[in-house]
Design a protein around this motif. Structure first.
Motif, short mmCIF file in Angstrom:
data_model
loop_
_atom_site.label_atom_id
_atom_site.label_comp_id
_atom_site.label_asym_id
_atom_site.label_seq_id
_atom_site.Cartn_x
_atom_site.Cartn_y
_atom_site.Cartn_z
N UNK A 6 1.55 6.40 -7.14
CA UNK A 6 0.44 7.17 -7.70
C UNK A 6 0.54 8.65 -7.34
N UNK A 7 1.59 9.02 -6.63
CA UNK A 7 1.88 10.42 -6.28
C UNK A 7 0.71 11.07 -5.53
N UNK A 8 0.16 10.33 -4.60
CA UNK A 8 -0.92 10.88 -3.78
C UNK A 8 -0.32 11.72 -2.65
N UNK A 9 -1.05 12.70 -2.16
CA UNK A 9 -0.48 13.60 -1.16
C UNK A 9 -0.29 12.92 0.20
N UNK A 62 -10.75 10.75 -5.97
CA UNK A 62 -10.33 10.01 -4.77
C UNK A 62 -10.88 8.59 -4.71
N UNK A 63 -12.12 8.40 -5.16
CA UNK A 63 -12.72 7.06 -5.10
C UNK A 63 -11.95 6.09 -5.99
N UNK A 64 -11.62 6.54 -7.19
CA UNK A 64 -10.86 5.69 -8.10
C UNK A 64 -9.46 5.40 -7.55
N UNK A 65 -8.85 6.39 -6.93
CA UNK A 65 -7.52 6.18 -6.35
C UNK A 65 -7.58 5.19 -5.20
N UNK A 66 -8.62 5.32 -4.37
CA UNK A 66 -8.75 4.35 -3.28
C UNK A 66 -8.94 2.95 -3.84
N UNK A 99 -8.30 -4.85 7.54
CA UNK A 99 -7.39 -3.74 7.25
C UNK A 99 -8.18 -2.44 7.17
N UNK A 100 -7.55 -1.36 7.58
CA UNK A 100 -8.15 -0.03 7.50
C UNK A 100 -7.18 0.87 6.74
N UNK A 101 -7.67 1.44 5.66
CA UNK A 101 -6.83 2.23 4.76
C UNK A 101 -7.45 3.60 4.55
N UNK A 102 -6.63 4.64 4.66
CA UNK A 102 -7.10 6.00 4.46
C UNK A 102 -5.97 6.83 3.88
N UNK A 103 -6.35 7.89 3.13
CA UNK A 103 -5.35 8.83 2.66
C UNK A 103 -5.98 10.21 2.51
N UNK A 145 0.84 -1.20 0.00
CA UNK A 145 0.00 0.00 0.00
C UNK A 145 0.87 1.25 0.00
N UNK A 146 1.92 1.25 0.81
CA UNK A 146 2.81 2.41 0.87
C UNK A 146 3.48 2.65 -0.48
#
Length: 222
Positions: free
Chosen positions: A104-107, A140-144, A128-132, A97-98
């Motif tokens: 993907x160059x996410x902030x 954002x939905x597509x990136x998640x 698992x719990x994932x957030x950004x 994930x990292x």
């Protein structure tokens, strides 16, 4: 817990246990677990905290709305895995994930954690719990979805299952070919066709892979 018993809040853990069976069976289970816990320095916490924990279920919707206001997008997903591979799977998925977040160059940095929600003699269910941070992200939905898809690839590569109890759903259908043989998929299609020939259980989903197509339309394989 901290001042009298000396528990370190950064190292302590809590388990919620449900006892099932007859009154005698429950009493035996509770006595056995208490003895094991005391032997290893544990402390029975009583039933109140376990009951109170379920209040979070009702509060999640309010927490979610607050998180959205601060540009946080988050979701959970789960798997099951043998005991022998549980720690390896967690570490691999976290690292994947990292790396995907960076690629993907996410902030910012992703928030990722996990916990064991059910335990069995042969393995565990792992959540698992994932957030950004999503401010400035076009979709954002597509990136998640892309992050979770990468995580699911790593889960399968690490010996985990496609799901524990949430099922496959549309979001995981791309992995069906990896976990089910053509024979197994045929059985599922035929059971669906026999029980729901008019596709009432998947209204408007006949274009989704695995759904039974109405007469005259081409069925897509799961």
């Amino acid at each position: 817990m901290t001042r009298v018993k000396g528990f370190d809040p950064h190292k302590m853990c809590v388990a919620t246990v449900v006892f099932e069976g007859t009154a005698a069976e429950v009493a035996f289970q509770e006595r056995t677990l208490r003895a094991i816990a005391v032997r290893h320095g544990g402390l029975p916490g009583g039933a109140a905290n376990g009951e109170r924990g379920y209040q979070l279920t009702f509060g999640i919707a309010y927490i979610r709305d607050l998180a959205f206001e601060h540009w946080a997008i988050a979701e959970s997903f789960e798997t099951s895995v043998p005991w022998s591979r549980a720690l390896e799977l967690y570490e691999r998925v976290k690292r994947r994930v990292e790396l995907e977040h960076e690629r993907r160059r996410l902030p910012g940095r992703p928030f990722f954690t996990g916990r064991l929600t059910q335990v069995y003699s042969t393995g565990v269910a792992m959540y698992f719990y994932l957030s950004f941070y999503a401010k400035g992200v076009a979709d954002p939905v597509a990136e998640y979805a892309a992050l979770e898809h990468a995580a699911r690839e790593e889960i399968l590569a690490s010996g985990g299952t496609l799901s524990h109890h949430h099922g496959v759903r549309k979001i995981r259908q791309d992995f069906l070919d990896e976990v089910y043989s053509e024979g197994a998929r045929t059985v599922i299609r035929e059971v669906k066709r026999a029980l729901d020939p008019d596709n009432l259980f998947g209204a408007s989903n006949h274009g989704v892979r695995g759904a039974v197509a109405p007469a005259g339309e081409t069925e897509q394989a799961p």
